[in-house]
Design a protein around this motif. Structure first.
Motif, PDB file in Angstrom:
ATOM      1  N   THR A   1      -1.004  -3.758   9.079  1.00  0.00           N
ATOM      2  CA  THR A   1       0.119  -4.106   9.955  1.00  0.00           C
ATOM      3  C   THR A   1      -0.373  -4.646  11.293  1.00  0.00           C
ATOM      4  N   VAL A   2      -1.364  -3.975  11.859  1.00  0.00           N
ATOM      5  CA  VAL A   2      -1.928  -4.434  13.136  1.00  0.00           C
ATOM      6  C   VAL A   2      -2.576  -5.813  12.961  1.00  0.00           C
ATOM      7  N   VAL A   3      -3.266  -6.007  11.844  1.00  0.00           N
ATOM      8  CA  VAL A   3      -3.880  -7.310  11.567  1.00  0.00           C
ATOM      9  C   VAL A   3      -2.799  -8.388  11.459  1.00  0.00           C
ATOM     10  N   ALA A   4      -1.681  -8.060  10.792  1.00  0.00           N
ATOM     11  CA  ALA A   4      -0.584  -9.028  10.665  1.00  0.00           C
ATOM     12  C   ALA A   4      -0.074  -9.445  12.040  1.00  0.00           C
ATOM     13  N   TRP A   5       0.107  -8.456  12.912  1.00  0.00           N
ATOM     14  CA  TRP A   5       0.570  -8.772  14.269  1.00  0.00           C
ATOM     15  C   TRP A   5      -0.473  -9.592  15.037  1.00  0.00           C
ATOM     16  N   ASP A   6      -1.734  -9.175  14.963  1.00  0.00           N
ATOM     17  CA  ASP A   6      -2.797  -9.829  15.728  1.00  0.00           C
ATOM     18  C   ASP A   6      -3.012 -11.267  15.272  1.00  0.00           C
ATOM     19  N   VAL A   7      -3.080 -11.477  13.964  1.00  0.00           N
ATOM     20  CA  VAL A   7      -3.313 -12.822  13.438  1.00  0.00           C
ATOM     21  C   VAL A   7      -2.104 -13.713  13.696  1.00  0.00           C
ATOM     22  N   GLY A   8      -0.903 -13.130  13.623  1.00  0.00           N
ATOM     23  CA  GLY A   8       0.290 -13.912  13.943  1.00  0.00           C
ATOM     24  C   GLY A   8       0.304 -14.353  15.396  1.00  0.00           C
ATOM     25  N   GLU A   9      -0.045 -13.422  16.295  1.00  0.00           N
ATOM     26  CA  GLU A   9      -0.141 -13.770  17.711  1.00  0.00           C
ATOM     27  C   GLU A   9      -1.188 -14.861  17.935  1.00  0.00           C
ATOM     28  N   GLN A  10      -2.312 -14.749  17.241  1.00  0.00           N
ATOM     29  CA  GLN A  10      -3.379 -15.746  17.371  1.00  0.00           C
ATOM     30  C   GLN A  10      -2.913 -17.115  16.894  1.00  0.00           C
TER      31      GLN A  10
ATOM     32  N   ALA B   1     -13.334   0.186  10.505  1.00  0.00           N
ATOM     33  CA  ALA B   1     -14.156   1.136  11.262  1.00  0.00           C
ATOM     34  C   ALA B   1     -13.294   2.266  11.824  1.00  0.00           C
ATOM     35  N   ALA B   2     -12.098   1.927  12.288  1.00  0.00           N
ATOM     36  CA  ALA B   2     -11.194   2.942  12.825  1.00  0.00           C
ATOM     37  C   ALA B   2     -10.742   3.907  11.732  1.00  0.00           C
ATOM     38  N   VAL B   3     -10.483   3.375  10.533  1.00  0.00           N
ATOM     39  CA  VAL B   3     -10.109   4.229   9.402  1.00  0.00           C
ATOM     40  C   VAL B   3     -11.250   5.185   9.069  1.00  0.00           C
ATOM     41  N   ALA B   4     -12.471   4.646   9.008  1.00  0.00           N
ATOM     42  CA  ALA B   4     -13.631   5.480   8.700  1.00  0.00           C
ATOM     43  C   ALA B   4     -13.780   6.597   9.728  1.00  0.00           C
ATOM     44  N   MET B   5     -13.563   6.265  11.010  1.00  0.00           N
ATOM     45  CA  MET B   5     -13.676   7.271  12.060  1.00  0.00           C
ATOM     46  C   MET B   5     -12.587   8.336  11.911  1.00  0.00           C
ATOM     47  N   ALA B   6     -11.360   7.889  11.612  1.00  0.00           N
ATOM     48  CA  ALA B   6     -10.261   8.835  11.457  1.00  0.00           C
ATOM     49  C   ALA B   6     -10.504   9.768  10.272  1.00  0.00           C
TER      50      ALA B   6
ATOM     51  N   LEU C   1       0.811  -1.218   0.000  1.00  0.00           N
ATOM     52  CA  LEU C   1       0.000   0.000   0.000  1.00  0.00           C
ATOM     53  C   LEU C   1       0.845   1.270   0.000  1.00  0.00           C
ATOM     54  N   VAL C   2       2.060   1.179   0.517  1.00  0.00           N
ATOM     55  CA  VAL C   2       2.922   2.365   0.561  1.00  0.00           C
ATOM     56  C   VAL C   2       4.136   2.246  -0.355  1.00  0.00           C
ATOM     57  N   ALA C   3       4.471   1.040  -0.783  1.00  0.00           N
ATOM     58  CA  ALA C   3       5.582   0.827  -1.714  1.00  0.00           C
ATOM     59  C   ALA C   3       5.022   0.877  -3.135  1.00  0.00           C
TER      60      ALA C   3
ATOM     61  N   VAL D   1      -5.285   7.883   3.038  1.00  0.00           N
ATOM     62  CA  VAL D   1      -5.998   6.605   3.038  1.00  0.00           C
ATOM     63  C   VAL D   1      -5.040   5.411   2.945  1.00  0.00           C
ATOM     64  N   PRO D   2      -4.075   5.394   1.991  1.00  0.00           N
ATOM     65  CA  PRO D   2      -3.134   4.259   1.964  1.00  0.00           C
ATOM     66  C   PRO D   2      -2.355   4.093   3.265  1.00  0.00           C
ATOM     67  N   ILE D   3      -1.966   5.223   3.877  1.00  0.00           N
ATOM     68  CA  ILE D   3      -1.212   5.138   5.128  1.00  0.00           C
ATOM     69  C   ILE D   3      -2.058   4.494   6.224  1.00  0.00           C
ATOM     70  N   LEU D   4      -3.304   4.943   6.352  1.00  0.00           N
ATOM     71  CA  LEU D   4      -4.175   4.399   7.394  1.00  0.00           C
ATOM     72  C   LEU D   4      -4.487   2.925   7.146  1.00  0.00           C
ATOM     73  N   LEU D   5      -4.773   2.574   5.894  1.00  0.00           N
ATOM     74  CA  LEU D   5      -5.063   1.174   5.574  1.00  0.00           C
ATOM     75  C   LEU D   5      -3.830   0.294   5.808  1.00  0.00           C
TER      76      LEU D   5
END
Length: 224
Positions: free
Chosen positions: A147-156, A187-192, A24-26, A138-142
């Motif tokens: 990134t957070v999903v990658a960390w969360d799913v990896g932890e799971q 939802a957090a992106v939409a709020m931001a 998304l950023v590269a 938008v790309p930065i927020l997404l």
């Protein structure tokens, strides 16, 4: 410490989420080629480690060498771009590599350290893209969400493996968990974006990023 590998589905989803965050950023062709080679190489390395650990040492060793070659190509490809673009892409390449090694895992008992360090490096690349290149909001927020999903799913993937083992039928749980993390992030992106568009306080991109990160991390922690 456990002798169980992180769950395969969650591991794959985590690595893919980190790759999406970086993509998304590269935005240049060189960066994306480097990313593709690195992600593919890391995936093959992880597969090789797992096969070698479960008795298929020859095939696992060959895959490990081939995958390491792919990672080396990705890193060398990154050198063919400008210093500012290198400063943006290399933390992501390091992060994806650490994440993959943690989910392989290259060393049992260190999975969470690798997952956290890898996710942090990818996040550093996302932040760098916003600061150095002024990537759109938008790309930065997404990318932050991915990134957070990658960390969360990896932890799971690590947690579920430790609790129920790798033979348990956990695909549904992993997919639901991942979908919930994505939903919270969107939802957090939409709020931001709402805060930015209505000019509530003239919040800059950095402020939106902090708001987004805090919302996603807090919500993720609550349902874990």
């Amino acid at each position: 410490m456990t002798d169980r590998d992180p769950l395969p589905l969650g591991s794959a989803l985590s690595l893919c989420s980190a790759a999406v965050a970086t993509a998304l950023v590269a935005t240049t062709g060189v960066q994306r080629t480097a990313l593709l080679a690195t992600v593919g190489g890391v995936a093959v390395v992880a597969l090789g480690i797992r096969l070698a650990r479960h008795g298929h040492r020859l095939v696992g060793g060959l895959l490990f060498v081939a995958g390491a070659g792919g990672v080396a190509i990705g890193f060398s490809r990154g050198l063919s771009t400008t210093p500012s673009l290198q400063f943006e892409i290399y933390p992501a390449l390091v992060g994806v590599t650490l994440l993959g090694l943690g989910l392989a895992p290259v060393r049992r008992g260190w999975e969470r350290w690798f997952v956290t360090a890898g996710s942090a490096a990818v996040l550093a690349a996302v932040v760098t893209s916003g600061v150095v290149r002024g990537t759109a909001t938008v790309p930065i927020l997404l990318a932050g969400v991915a990134t957070v999903v990658a960390w969360d799913v990896g932890e799971q993937a690590v947690n579920l493996s430790n609790h129920v083992g790798t033979d348990a039928r956990t695909h549904r749980v992993e997919l639901v968990h991942g979908a919930a993390a994505v939903g919270v992030g969107v939802a957090a992106v939409a709020m931001a974006l709402f805060v930015q568009n209505v000019h509530v306080t003239g919040v800059p991109l950095s402020g939106l990023g902090v708001l987004l990160g805090a919302t996603v991390v807090l919500t993720t922690a609550l349902y874990n």
